[in-house]
Write a protein that holds these residues in place. Structure first.
Motif, PDB file in Angstrom:
ATOM      1  N   GLY A  49      -9.346  -2.330  14.844  1.00 47.53           N
ATOM      2  CA  GLY A  49      -8.024  -2.817  14.485  1.00 47.53           C
ATOM      3  C   GLY A  49      -8.004  -3.486  13.118  1.00 47.53           C
ATOM      4  N   GLU A  50      -8.992  -4.319  12.864  1.00 49.80           N
ATOM      5  CA  GLU A  50      -9.061  -5.009  11.577  1.00 49.80           C
ATOM      6  C   GLU A  50      -9.238  -4.026  10.432  1.00 49.80           C
ATOM      7  N   LYS A  51     -10.047  -3.009  10.646  1.00 54.02           N
ATOM      8  CA  LYS A  51     -10.258  -2.000   9.606  1.00 54.02           C
ATOM      9  C   LYS A  51      -8.960  -1.259   9.304  1.00 54.02           C
ATOM     10  N   THR A  52      -8.222  -0.872  10.345  1.00 51.07           N
ATOM     11  CA  THR A  52      -6.946  -0.173  10.170  1.00 51.07           C
ATOM     12  C   THR A  52      -5.964  -1.025   9.381  1.00 51.07           C
ATOM     13  N   MET A  53      -5.877  -2.297   9.731  1.00 53.83           N
ATOM     14  CA  MET A  53      -4.922  -3.179   9.067  1.00 53.83           C
ATOM     15  C   MET A  53      -5.322  -3.455   7.622  1.00 53.83           C
ATOM     16  N   LYS A  54      -6.612  -3.644   7.367  1.00 56.02           N
ATOM     17  CA  LYS A  54      -7.080  -3.893   6.001  1.00 56.02           C
ATOM     18  C   LYS A  54      -6.834  -2.691   5.098  1.00 56.02           C
ATOM     19  N   ASN A  55      -7.068  -1.507   5.620  1.00 57.12           N
ATOM     20  CA  ASN A  55      -6.810  -0.299   4.838  1.00 57.12           C
ATOM     21  C   ASN A  55      -5.323  -0.133   4.552  1.00 57.12           C
ATOM     22  N   PHE A  56      -4.508  -0.517   5.516  1.00 59.95           N
ATOM     23  CA  PHE A  56      -3.057  -0.411   5.358  1.00 59.95           C
ATOM     24  C   PHE A  56      -2.555  -1.372   4.287  1.00 59.95           C
ATOM     25  N   ILE A  57      -2.915  -2.621   4.398  1.00 51.47           N
ATOM     26  CA  ILE A  57      -2.376  -3.647   3.493  1.00 51.47           C
ATOM     27  C   ILE A  57      -2.938  -3.535   2.088  1.00 51.47           C
ATOM     28  N   ALA A  58      -4.053  -2.849   1.931  1.00 50.71           N
ATOM     29  CA  ALA A  58      -4.680  -2.709   0.606  1.00 50.71           C
ATOM     30  C   ALA A  58      -3.790  -1.955  -0.374  1.00 50.71           C
ATOM     31  N   ASN A  69       1.621 -13.634   0.612  1.00 47.86           N
ATOM     32  CA  ASN A  69       1.766 -14.486   1.794  1.00 47.86           C
ATOM     33  C   ASN A  69       1.719 -13.668   3.075  1.00 47.86           C
ATOM     34  N   TYR A  70       0.529 -13.455   3.595  1.00 42.43           N
ATOM     35  CA  TYR A  70       0.422 -12.692   4.830  1.00 42.43           C
ATOM     36  C   TYR A  70      -0.842 -13.081   5.577  1.00 42.43           C
ATOM     37  N   SER A  71      -0.855 -12.755   6.861  1.00 46.38           N
ATOM     38  CA  SER A  71      -2.048 -12.912   7.680  1.00 46.38           C
ATOM     39  C   SER A  71      -2.103 -11.737   8.639  1.00 46.38           C
ATOM     40  N   MET A  72      -3.283 -11.412   9.156  1.00 50.19           N
ATOM     41  CA  MET A  72      -3.459 -10.264  10.041  1.00 50.19           C
ATOM     42  C   MET A  72      -4.019 -10.732  11.384  1.00 50.19           C
ATOM     43  N   HIS A  73      -3.500 -10.134  12.454  1.00 43.72           N
ATOM     44  CA  HIS A  73      -3.888 -10.573  13.790  1.00 43.72           C
ATOM     45  C   HIS A  73      -4.010  -9.379  14.729  1.00 43.72           C
ATOM     46  N   ILE A  74      -4.931  -9.492  15.682  1.00 42.99           N
ATOM     47  CA  ILE A  74      -5.038  -8.573  16.801  1.00 42.99           C
ATOM     48  C   ILE A  74      -4.675  -9.377  18.047  1.00 42.99           C
ATOM     49  N   TYR A  75      -3.764  -8.839  18.861  1.00 43.59           N
ATOM     50  CA  TYR A  75      -3.328  -9.583  20.048  1.00 43.59           C
ATOM     51  C   TYR A  75      -3.381  -8.657  21.259  1.00 43.59           C
ATOM     52  N   ASN A  76      -4.006  -9.132  22.317  1.00 45.03           N
ATOM     53  CA  ASN A  76      -4.144  -8.348  23.543  1.00 45.03           C
ATOM     54  C   ASN A  76      -3.125  -8.769  24.592  1.00 45.03           C
ATOM     55  N   ASP A  77      -2.524  -7.774  25.240  1.00 39.46           N
ATOM     56  CA  ASP A  77      -1.581  -8.072  26.315  1.00 39.46           C
ATOM     57  C   ASP A  77      -1.466  -6.858  27.225  1.00 39.46           C
ATOM     58  N   SER A  78      -0.701  -7.008  28.306  1.00 38.21           N
ATOM     59  CA  SER A  78      -0.600  -5.939  29.298  1.00 38.21           C
ATOM     60  C   SER A  78       0.228  -4.760  28.811  1.00 38.21           C
ATOM     61  N   ASN A  79       1.200  -5.016  27.923  1.00 41.72           N
ATOM     62  CA  ASN A  79       1.945  -3.923  27.299  1.00 41.72           C
ATOM     63  C   ASN A  79       2.453  -4.366  25.933  1.00 41.72           C
ATOM     64  N   ILE A  80       2.961  -3.406  25.164  1.00 50.82           N
ATOM     65  CA  ILE A  80       3.367  -3.674  23.786  1.00 50.82           C
ATOM     66  C   ILE A  80       4.499  -4.688  23.722  1.00 50.82           C
ATOM     67  N   GLU A  81       5.498  -4.512  24.583  1.00 48.63           N
ATOM     68  CA  GLU A  81       6.674  -5.389  24.535  1.00 48.63           C
ATOM     69  C   GLU A  81       6.301  -6.842  24.794  1.00 48.63           C
ATOM     70  N   LYS A  82       5.543  -7.059  25.852  1.00 48.59           N
ATOM     71  CA  LYS A  82       5.127  -8.428  26.171  1.00 48.59           C
ATOM     72  C   LYS A  82       4.229  -8.988  25.078  1.00 48.59           C
ATOM     73  N   GLY A  83       3.403  -8.132  24.507  1.00 48.97           N
ATOM     74  CA  GLY A  83       2.506  -8.590  23.448  1.00 48.97           C
ATOM     75  C   GLY A  83       3.261  -9.101  22.238  1.00 48.97           C
ATOM     76  N   ILE A  84       4.269  -8.343  21.805  1.00 50.47           N
ATOM     77  CA  ILE A  84       5.057  -8.776  20.642  1.00 50.47           C
ATOM     78  C   ILE A  84       5.797 -10.070  20.949  1.00 50.47           C
ATOM     79  N   LEU A  85       6.417 -10.118  22.123  1.00 52.61           N
ATOM     80  CA  LEU A  85       7.173 -11.301  22.514  1.00 52.61           C
ATOM     81  C   LEU A  85       6.274 -12.525  22.630  1.00 52.61           C
TER      82      LEU A  85
END
Length: 274
Positions: free
Chosen positions: A197-206, A212-228
């Motif tokens: 995940g970190e590699k994907t995000m670093k390549n993207f933001i490059a 002004n930004y920060s990058m995060h990986i967040y685990n949850d049971s589904n995408i909707e709950k994770g974002i919320l």
């Protein structure tokens, strides 16, 4: 984002959207286009098409223009260039056609908030605009005394197709000098290791100039709950998403963000077309 469209049905929700648009306009030196759409009965539409003068039609136009003029005179709109239009067209079609004719940069729309937000996702005009608009759409859920956006969560899979709409996200964040909190949600059905995940995000933001930004990986049971849950955890002011244009709110990891996300957040949401 110098030309902002605010469709209004003269409801409280439309007024909430206008208040937010006004604050964006003042920060960005933008012009606001206030649009009211009249959907007339078929017999009246036929008469208007034939050039006939119908008292009822003229009354609708007069009343709508009076309301728009009264709105323009509100104190919080002083100093902003505001154009008003009354248009005979169905709401969804009228909003999209107005955008193309007037080269709108941003649409700001109101909604019912957490208890009624399902209307956005089940066939409503707002849902259709979010799904099909080629320009960014900002959905306001409640009255915000100060639309002061300091932290924006941008949730994505950070694939190549997201790069073009992400430029618009950066542009919007710069208006408020806001911090972009980039997050990749990992679930049992869309698992990625932290290193992947970190590699994907670093390549993207490059490929972007973002300070002004920060990058995060967040685990949850589904995408909707994770974002919320992630948005609430970091106390963000706004959620940014990309839309696919076919299935409503954008697909993430070969799926679609369900109505759960919007149903359970009172945060404003801005969407960008892929």
């Amino acid at each position: 984002m110098k030309r902002i469209l605010v469709p209004t049905d003269f409801s409280e929700h439309a007024e909430d959207a206008l208040k937010a648009a006004a604050q964006i306009a003042k920060k960005n030196g933008a012009e606001i286009f206030l649009l009211h759409l009249l959907e007339l009965p078929n017999q009246m539409n036929d008469a208007v098409t034939n050039g006939s003068s119908i008292p009822e039609v003229m009354l609708f136009i007069k009343k709508a223009n009076e309301k728009l003029q009264k709105i323009k005179e509100q104190p919080h709109l002083q100093g902003i260039t505001i154009s008003t239009t009354v248009q005979f067209e169905k709401a969804f079609d009228g909003i999209l056609s107005f955008n193309k004719k007037n080269k709108i940069d941003l649409i700001v729309m109101g909604s019912h908030g957490s208890s009624g937000i399902e209307e956005i996702l089940i066939g409503s005009n707002t849902e259709k605009v979010v799904r099909l608009s080629d320009i960014p759409v900002l959905v306001i859920k409640k009255d915000l005394d100060t639309f002061n956006i300091k932290n924006i969560v941008f949730a994505s899979d950070f694939s190549k197709e997201i790069k073009k709409p992400f430029l618009k996200m950066i542009e919007f964040a710069k208006i408020f000098d806001a911090n972009l909190i980039l997050v990749m949600i990992c679930t049992p059905n869309s698992f990625k290791t932290t290193s992947m995940g970190e590699k994907t995000m670093k390549n993207f933001i490059a490929d972007f100039e973002v300070n002004n930004y920060s990058m995060h990986i967040y685990n949850d049971s589904n995408i909707e709950k994770g974002i919320l849950n992630f948005t609430n955890m970091v106390g963000a002011d706004l959620i940014g998403l990309c839309t696919h244009g076919r299935t409503g709110l954008s697909h993430f990891f070969n799926g679609s963000i369900s109505e759960d996300l919007v149903n359970h957040t009172i945060k404003p949401v801005i969407t960008f077309k892929i």
